[in-house]
Design a protein around this motif. Structure first.
Motif, PDB file in Angstrom:
ATOM      1  N   TYR A  19      67.507  57.272  34.767  1.00  0.00           N
ATOM      2  CA  TYR A  19      68.211  58.854  34.311  1.00  0.00           C
ATOM      3  C   TYR A  19      69.704  58.747  34.587  1.00  0.00           C
ATOM      4  O   TYR A  19      70.221  58.820  35.492  1.00  0.00           O
ATOM      5  CB  TYR A  19      67.469  59.883  35.236  1.00  0.00           C
ATOM      6  N   GLY A  20      70.468  58.295  33.489  1.00  0.00           N
ATOM      7  CA  GLY A  20      72.001  58.022  33.482  1.00  0.00           C
ATOM      8  C   GLY A  20      72.185  56.843  34.547  1.00  0.00           C
ATOM      9  O   GLY A  20      71.682  55.910  34.422  1.00  0.00           O
ATOM     10  N   ILE A  59      55.790  59.625  30.527  1.00  0.00           N
ATOM     11  CA  ILE A  59      57.306  59.461  30.451  1.00  0.00           C
ATOM     12  C   ILE A  59      57.477  57.750  30.029  1.00  0.00           C
ATOM     13  O   ILE A  59      56.614  56.954  30.395  1.00  0.00           O
ATOM     14  CB  ILE A  59      58.234  59.475  31.508  1.00  0.00           C
ATOM     15  N   THR A  60      58.621  57.570  29.334  1.00  0.00           N
ATOM     16  CA  THR A  60      58.712  56.125  28.789  1.00  0.00           C
ATOM     17  C   THR A  60      59.484  55.281  29.651  1.00  0.00           C
ATOM     18  O   THR A  60      60.388  55.667  30.185  1.00  0.00           O
ATOM     19  CB  THR A  60      59.304  56.288  27.419  1.00  0.00           C
ATOM     20  N   PRO A  61      59.039  54.055  30.120  1.00  0.00           N
ATOM     21  CA  PRO A  61      59.957  53.214  30.869  1.00  0.00           C
ATOM     22  C   PRO A  61      61.152  52.846  30.366  1.00  0.00           C
ATOM     23  O   PRO A  61      61.446  52.442  28.987  1.00  0.00           O
ATOM     24  CB  PRO A  61      59.027  52.122  31.160  1.00  0.00           C
ATOM     25  N   THR A  62      62.172  52.637  31.133  1.00  0.00           N
ATOM     26  CA  THR A  62      63.454  52.329  30.737  1.00  0.00           C
ATOM     27  C   THR A  62      63.312  50.671  30.246  1.00  0.00           C
ATOM     28  O   THR A  62      63.769  50.117  29.277  1.00  0.00           O
ATOM     29  CB  THR A  62      64.692  52.285  31.594  1.00  0.00           C
ATOM     30  N   ALA A  63      62.595  50.095  30.988  1.00  0.00           N
ATOM     31  CA  ALA A  63      61.999  48.737  30.887  1.00  0.00           C
ATOM     32  C   ALA A  63      60.790  48.368  31.659  1.00  0.00           C
ATOM     33  O   ALA A  63      60.548  49.090  32.404  1.00  0.00           O
ATOM     34  CB  ALA A  63      63.248  47.562  31.676  1.00  0.00           C
ATOM     35  N   GLY A  64      60.147  47.131  31.611  1.00  0.00           N
ATOM     36  CA  GLY A  64      58.938  46.754  31.890  1.00  0.00           C
ATOM     37  C   GLY A  64      57.649  47.270  31.095  1.00  0.00           C
ATOM     38  O   GLY A  64      57.847  47.529  30.148  1.00  0.00           O
ATOM     39  N   THR A  65      56.517  46.625  31.606  1.00  0.00           N
ATOM     40  CA  THR A  65      55.263  47.040  31.001  1.00  0.00           C
ATOM     41  C   THR A  65      54.054  47.457  31.927  1.00  0.00           C
ATOM     42  O   THR A  65      54.161  47.599  33.240  1.00  0.00           O
ATOM     43  CB  THR A  65      54.798  45.705  30.333  1.00  0.00           C
ATOM     44  N   VAL A  66      53.507  48.420  31.183  1.00  0.00           N
ATOM     45  CA  VAL A  66      52.163  49.000  31.820  1.00  0.00           C
ATOM     46  C   VAL A  66      50.997  48.794  31.216  1.00  0.00           C
ATOM     47  O   VAL A  66      50.927  48.933  29.815  1.00  0.00           O
ATOM     48  CB  VAL A  66      52.370  50.610  32.160  1.00  0.00           C
ATOM     49  N   ARG A  67      49.957  48.322  31.689  1.00  0.00           N
ATOM     50  CA  ARG A  67      48.758  48.183  31.048  1.00  0.00           C
ATOM     51  C   ARG A  67      47.690  48.793  31.877  1.00  0.00           C
ATOM     52  O   ARG A  67      47.443  48.331  33.069  1.00  0.00           O
ATOM     53  CB  ARG A  67      48.535  46.718  30.907  1.00  0.00           C
TER      54      ARG A  67
END
Length: 228
Positions: A19-20, A59-67
């Motif tokens: 966040y910023g 919420i959407t990640p800034t980076a990385g993956t979720v499964r």
């Protein structure tokens, strides 16, 4: 635990949320296997709730993956099939009864959700108080009602964010007993908490989170080391 090669309930890799200039989650990696009661342990502000929000696609990640069972909850709503839980405190209409609240949620979920109300109330031991207004419920009863609401979706995976926070010792015992009961029935549970005793008593695997990172992870036979 599954051995048929199916995707695990949760796979998270390199999960980041900024966040910023604030990095709330700084690269979380974890895998929750079928049948686990997985403790996500860390102090307030460690990034647990933000991580759970990303896992649930809120919420959407800034980076990385979720499964979740091999599916991405951000790109596909269907990834949340078989998944339920709550982040922070569950919300209900305080002027309605517990049963009426569940009826409204079941109507929203559709399918067979309404048929599961009686069983959900029984599991969380609120059958005798189902006609009472939620406004008169204790904090522990509200938390249990939140789990009942999650069970309407007939989940295979349950994510609970600090379910024992604010409970008295009796309420904490009730919550631990409830989580054990769900696990005994075959449900996979990810439980976030800042309370060591809570995860020690109910979890077979534990990850410690500090400053947005997993800094320690152990399975059942090693959980006693967390005390050292």
């Amino acid at each position: 635990r599954r051995t048929d090669g199916a995707a695990p309930p949760i796979e998270v890799g390199g999960l980041v949320k900024r966040y910023g200039t604030l990095e709330a989650v700084a690269g979380v990696d974890l895998t929750v296997n079928a049948g686990d009661v997985y403790g996500f342990l860390g102090p307030n502000g460690a990034g647990k709730t933000t991580s759970l929000r990303m896992m649930l696609g809120l919420i959407t990640p800034t980076a990385g993956t979720v499964r979740l069972f091999g599916r991405d909850p951000i790109s596909s709503v269907s990834a949340l099939e078989g998944v339920a839980g709550f982040v922070e405190a569950p919300m209900f209409y305080s002027y309605l009864s517990a049963r009426r609240n569940l009826e409204l949620l079941a109507a929203y979920d559709g399918g067979d959700a309404r048929k599961r109300i009686d069983a959900a109330l029984d599991i969380v031991e609120l059958t005798g108080r189902q006609r009472d207004r939620v406004g008169g419920y204790s904090h522990g009863m509200r938390q249990r009602l939140g789990i009942a609401a999650s069970l309407l979706r007939n989940p295979r995976l349950l994510l609970l964010d600090e379910p024992a926070t604010g409970l008295d010792p009796g309420g904490m015992r009730d919550m631990r007993r409830l989580v054990r009961r769900l696990a005994d029935e075959g449900m996979t549970v990810l439980l976030s908490s800042h309370l060591l005793v809570e995860v020690e008593e109910v979890c077979n695997r534990v990850a410690i989170v500090q400053r947005g990172r997993v800094v320690y992870e152990r399975s059942e036979e090693h959980t006693s080391e967390l005390q050292s």
